[in-house]
Design an enzyme around this catalytic site. Structure first.
Site: not given
Ligand code: NAD
Length: 409
Positions: A104, A220
């Site tokens: 990472k 996402n």
């Molecule tokens: P993203 O940036 O697309 O979405 C994040 C969401 O969280 C947004 O809707 C945002 O408004 C919301 N958010 C931000 N602050 C917040 C708060 N204080 N309270 C509630 N909601 C809040 O990110 P993502 O890619 O959907 O990732 C979300 C989580 O999933 C992260 O923990 C990431 O590490 C994990 N993750 C993502 C992937 C991937 O492929 N994108 C893979 C594994 C894990």
């Protein structure tokens, strides 16, 4: 008190080590990344001044294959967070059985404060400092919070120039026209629903066909999870973004919420729903809770108030170890992040594989492979759970640690 994610990660492994009597020396090795570097990145700002940014890359373990994991751009990035995330990547890749280790990276920066040109120079500057330790068979970065396919494209270009290696496989999460894979966008959310369906089939948790689901996040991961869960009949009753959430016990109708958010820019005041806070969302009277936004949202302070029977961790690290103990005591099943959100790393592996072999798969092929791989991973975790009569998290760690230790031998 701030919760140190690296300490959380190590305590999760220790729990598994004690449960399955894992090799003590190997477990101690796994508590430390193989290597981490801190780099200083000078950036020429658009106004001619210079700023120095700090970046990191942590390479946790490569016994099963090249280090693999994203690069995060965020003002709160720190070494312990990067080390924890690289650790979780090793275990996630092992649970879902892709031939990668864990890595990472990150830069301490608020990318919203940079122009597009500054962001490109910063991305290239980071690669200039770490290119000797990455490569298609060494360490394969990807996007994470605030990094995109476009940023991967700049980084790949810089890597290719400096290393004289033209392979596109050094970075995944690239745009489709630059060697990215079909299905990567949907992979994590859909993968979470494939796991969820297996949990329901296993009858470990009794759920009605139209069980209610509350999801924290509207990004996402959460939107593809919501879309796929609703399609198979579950009732999405709550959703939230950083500004707050909405709740309707009769069901929100995901497509309508999506259209509303697109037109109004917010979830607030969605017709027929009650506005709620992100804290309230976690405590709603629902069957399934899906934290899909942030780390450390389920803690000793709110775990007793959670009413869901099942928690599907789509975010990385949403539950603290203290909350885990409370959930186990209260009979709340937690599907751990390293299993629930592993769909993303599976398709990252497919992207790397397609680049290495010069192949190009269509979306149906990708999603079919993903579904099979996730179902196998769930069955393997369930076997460990039954063998050791432990939580899903400990079972996933036992499985992953054993797979890594076997290769360390
Ligand atoms: P993203 O940036 O697309 O979405 C994040 C969401 O969280 C947004 O809707 C945002 O408004 C919301 N958010 C931000 N602050 C917040 C708060 N204080 N309270 C509630 N909601 C809040 O990110 P993502 O890619 O959907 O990732 C979300 C989580 O999933 C992260 O923990 C990431 O590490 C994990 N993750 C993502 C992937 C991937 O492929 N994108 C893979 C594994 C894990």
């Amino acid at each position: 008190m701030t919760i140190n994610p690296f300490e959380t990660a190590k305590s999760q492994l220790q729990q598994a080590a004690e449960t399955a009597h894992l090799d003590k020396d190997k477990v101690e090795q796994l508590k430390n990344p193989d290597r981490y570097v801190e780099v200083a990145i000078p950036l020429k700002m658009d106004n001619g001044s210079q700023k120095i940014f700090t970046g990191f890359r942590s390479q946790h373990n490569n016994a099963r294959g090249p280090y693999k994991g994203g690069i995060r751009f965020h003002q709160d990035v720190n070494l312990d967070e990067v080390r924890a995330l690289s650790f979780w990547m090793s275990f996630k890749n092992a649970v879902v059985n892709v031939p990668f280790g864990g890595g990472k990276g990150g830069i301490i920066v608020n990318p919203k404060e940079l122009s597009a040109a500054e962001l490109e120079r910063l991305s290239r500057g980071y690669v200039k400092k770490i290119y000797p330790i990455i490569g298609p068979e060494t360490d394969v970065p990807a996007p994470d919070v605030n990094t995109t396919g476009q940023i991967m494209g700049w980084m790949l270009d810089e890597y290719q120039k400096r290393s004289f290696n033209s392979s596109k496989a050094t970075f995944t999460g690239k745009s489709l026209d630059n060697g990215g894979s079909q299905g990567r966008e949907e992979a994590t959310g859909f993968g979470g629903v494939y796991v969820f369906e297996e949990v329901v089939k296993s009858k470990v948790v009794g759920l009605a066909k139209d069980a209610s689901v509350a999801i924290q996040g509207f990004g996402n991961v959460s939107t593809f999870f919501a879309q796929a869960a609703e399609k198979i009949g579950y009732k999405i009753v709550a959703l939230s973004d950083s500004k707050g959430g909405i709740y309707n016990p009769e069901g929100l109708g995901f497509e309508k919420v999506l259209a509303y958010k697109k037109s109004s820019g917010a979830l607030k005041d969605f017709p027929g729903a009650k506005n709620i806070s992100n804290e309230q969302l976690l405590e709603l009277p629902v069957d399934v809770l899906v934290p899909a936004a942030l780390e450390n949202v389920l803690t000793k302070d709110n775990a007793e108030k959670v009413k869901a029977k099942l928690i599907v961790e789509m975010a990385n690290g949403p539950t603290t170890p203290e909350a885990d103990i409370i959930f186990a005591k209260n009979g709340v099943a937690v599907i751990p992040d390293i299993l629930a959100n592993s769909g993303g790393v599976c398709v990252s592996y497919y992207e790397w594989y397609q680049n290495m072999k010069g192949e190009s798969w269509n979306k149906e092929q990708v999603l079919e492979k993903l579904s099979k791989q996730i179902k196998l991973a769930f069955a393997d975790v369930l076997e460990q759970k039954n063998k050791y009569n432990c939580t899903f998290r400990t079972a996933a760690y036992v499985l992953a640690a054993q797979r890594i230790i076997d290769k360390m031998e």
